[in-house]
Design an enzyme around this catalytic site. Structure first.
Site, PDB file in Angstrom:
ATOM      1  CG  ASP A  85      94.807  73.303  49.314  1.00 30.23           C
ATOM      2  OD1 ASP A  85      95.701  72.424  49.344  1.00 30.23           O
ATOM      3  OD2 ASP A  85      94.166  73.576  48.283  1.00 30.23           O
ATOM      4  CB  SER A  86      97.254  69.312  52.988  1.00 27.78           C
ATOM      5  OG  SER A  86      98.294  70.128  53.484  1.00 27.78           O
ATOM      6  CG  ASP A 128      98.199  75.502  48.656  1.00 35.72           C
ATOM      7  OD1 ASP A 128      98.530  75.788  47.496  1.00 35.72           O
ATOM      8  OD2 ASP A 128      98.051  74.332  49.078  1.00 35.72           O
ATOM      9  CE  LYS A 157     101.128  74.022  46.966  1.00 32.16           C
ATOM     10  NZ  LYS A 157      99.936  73.418  46.321  1.00 32.16           N
ATOM     11  CD  GLU A 159      95.958  71.976  43.805  1.00 31.58           C
ATOM     12  OE1 GLU A 159      95.071  71.443  43.095  1.00 31.58           O
ATOM     13  OE2 GLU A 159      96.121  71.703  45.008  1.00 31.58           O
ATOM     14  CD  GLU A 225     100.210  65.956  45.693  1.00 33.82           C
ATOM     15  OE1 GLU A 225     100.107  67.209  45.626  1.00 33.82           O
ATOM     16  OE2 GLU A 225      99.589  65.277  46.531  1.00 33.82           O
TER      17      GLU A 225
HETATM   18  O1  KIV Z   1      98.297  71.374  50.317  1.00 30.63           O
HETATM   19  C1  KIV Z   1      99.410  70.845  50.443  1.00 30.63           C
HETATM   20  O2  KIV Z   1      99.861  70.525  51.549  1.00 30.63           O
HETATM   21  C2  KIV Z   1     100.185  70.611  49.249  1.00 30.63           C
HETATM   22  C3  KIV Z   1     101.375  69.705  49.373  1.00 30.63           C
HETATM   23  C4  KIV Z   1     100.946  68.308  49.449  1.00 30.63           C
HETATM   24  C5  KIV Z   1     102.356  69.941  48.300  1.00 30.63           C
HETATM   25  O3  KIV Z   1      99.866  71.087  48.214  1.00 30.63           O
END
Ligand code: KIV
Length: 311
Positions: A85-86, A128, A157, A159, A225
Site C-alpha cells: 500500500d506504499s 497488502d 499482508k 499490519e 520494519e
Molecule cells: O507497503 C509496502 O510497500 C510495505 C513495505 C514497505 C514492506 O509494507
C-alpha cells in the site's frame, strides 16, 4: 535446480523444446491449450520458500505496482513481489498509506499479475490489505483477503500484532497464506507518532511475543520494519516456519524487501537510511534489480553499519 524445470504436476523434467512449443501439461481442471510457452523456472511457493530458509538462502522481495515493473523484477530473479500500500505514496501522491482503498489494491494486484503472466513469471505475489479493510472483524478481513486473492495474490499482508493474531488464524484456517508486519506499521503512523524505529527498550519483549503468536497462528512471513538489527536477528532465529523479511531491520532476517522506487533512486527527497540506491553504476532497471538480488543473497545488503539501527 536441475537443468530443466520439472513439470509441476508430474515432476518429470520439461525439455526447453517441449516447453517452448507450449506442450500440454497434466494440470487439474485444465481444458484449454497453453496460450504461450510454459515457464522455464519453477514457481515460487510456500514449500520452496521454506526450503530456501532451511538451507540459509536469503529471500528477496521488492514492491511492484504495475505489469512492466513486476515482469522486470521477476526477470531479475526477485522471488517475492509485494503490491504494497506504499503505492499510496509512490503512485497516488498521498501523504501516507492511510488513504489507500481495497479497490485500488485490487486494481494494482491485477496489473502485476497480468504482467507476470505475460512473461511466465514465477514470483510469489503478496497483496497488502489496506487500512480499514481488516480492522472491523475477522469476517471483514476474509472478504477483503478474498478480493485480493481473486485479483491474483498468493498471500495477503496485514499490519500489527496482538489483536491481529486471531484474524491471521482465521484467514490461514480458510486457506489464505498470510504475511504479518511488525515494527513500524505505516498504517498506524499517526498513533506511533511518526516514522520511528520500533522495538527498543520495553517494546522489544512485546514484539518478540507478538511474532511468536503470529507464527503460532499460521503466518508464514513476517515483515519487520525499522526494528533494531539485534532484535530482528533474534526473532528470526526464534521463528522457523515464519520467514522474517526485513526493511530497516538489519542483515539477520530471512529475507529483505525494499520499495522499488527507493531502490531505483526515484526520490526527490531524502532516502531513509535503510535504503541503498541500486541504480548507481547500473544502466538498466533490470540490472539494478539483479544487483539488489545479488547483494541480498551474498549478504552485502543491508550493511548493518550503514543501513540498520544497532541500539
Ligand atoms: O507497503 C509496502 O510497500 C510495505 C513495505 C514497505 C514492506 O509494507
Amino acid at each position: 535446480m536441475s537443468e530443466h524445470a520439472p513439470n509441476r504436476a508430474t515432476g518429470a523434467a520439461l525439455s526447453p523444446t517441449s516447453a517452448a512449443a507450449g506442450a500440454t501439461m497434466a494440470t487439474p481442471y485444465g481444458t484449454l491449450p497453453n496460450a504461450s510457452p510454459m515457464p522455464q523456472r519453477r514457481p515460487i511457493s510456500l514449500p520452496r520458500l521454506q526450503e530456501m530458509r532451511d538451507r540459509g538462502e536469503k529471500i528477496t522481495m521488492l514492491t511492484a505496482y504495475d505489469a512492466t515493473f513486476a515482469a522486470v523484477a521477476d526477470a531479475a530473479g526477485v522471488e517475492c513481489i509485494l503490491i504494497g500500500d506504499s503505492l499510496g505514496m509512490v503512485c497516488q501522491g498521498l501523504a501516507s498509506t492511510v488513504g489507500v482503498t481495497l479497490e485500488t489494491m485490487c486494481y494494482h494486484t491485477e496489473s502485476v499479475v497480468r504482467g507476470l503472466r505475460r512473461v511466465q513469471g514465477t514470483a510469489w505475489v503478496i497483496g497488502d490489505l489496506p487500512f480499514g479493510s481488516y480492522q472491523e472483524s475477522k469476517e471483514q478481513a476474509l472478504r477483503s483477503a478474498t478480493a485480493l486473492m481473486q485479483a491474483g495474490a498468493h498471500m495477503v499482508k496485514l499490519e500489527g500484532g496482538g489483536w491481529t493474531t486471531e484474524t491471521v488464524r482465521f484467514l490461514v484456517e480458510r486457506g489464505i497464506p498470510v504475511c504479518a508486519h511488525l515494527g513500524l506499521t505505516p498504517q498506524t503512523v499517526h498513533a506511533l507518532g511518526g516514522y520511528r524505529v520500533q522495538g527498543r527498550g520495553e517494546q522489544a519483549q512485546t514484539l518478540r511475543h507478538q511474532a511468536l503468536a503470529l507464527q503460532d497462528a499460521g503466518a508464514t512471513m513476517l515483515v519487520l520494519e525499522m526494528v533494531p538489527a539485534a532484535l530482528s536477528a533474534e526473532v528470526t532465529q526464534a521463528l522457523r516456519t515464519c520467514h522474517t523479511i526485513g526493511i530497516g531491520a538489519g542483515n539477520g532476517t530471512a529475507g529483505q524487501v525494499l520499495v522499488m522506487h527507493d531502490m531505483l533512486g526515484i526520490n526527490l527527497g531524502k532516502n531513509p537510511k535503510f535504503v541503498r540506491n541500486f541504480m548507481e553504476g547500473c544502466t538498466s532497471v533490470r540490472e539494478a534489480m539483479s544487483a539488489y538480488v545479488a547483494a541480498v543473497k551474498n549478504g552485502s545488503f543491508p550493511d548493518n553499519a550503514l543501513h540498520a539501527w544497532n541500539d
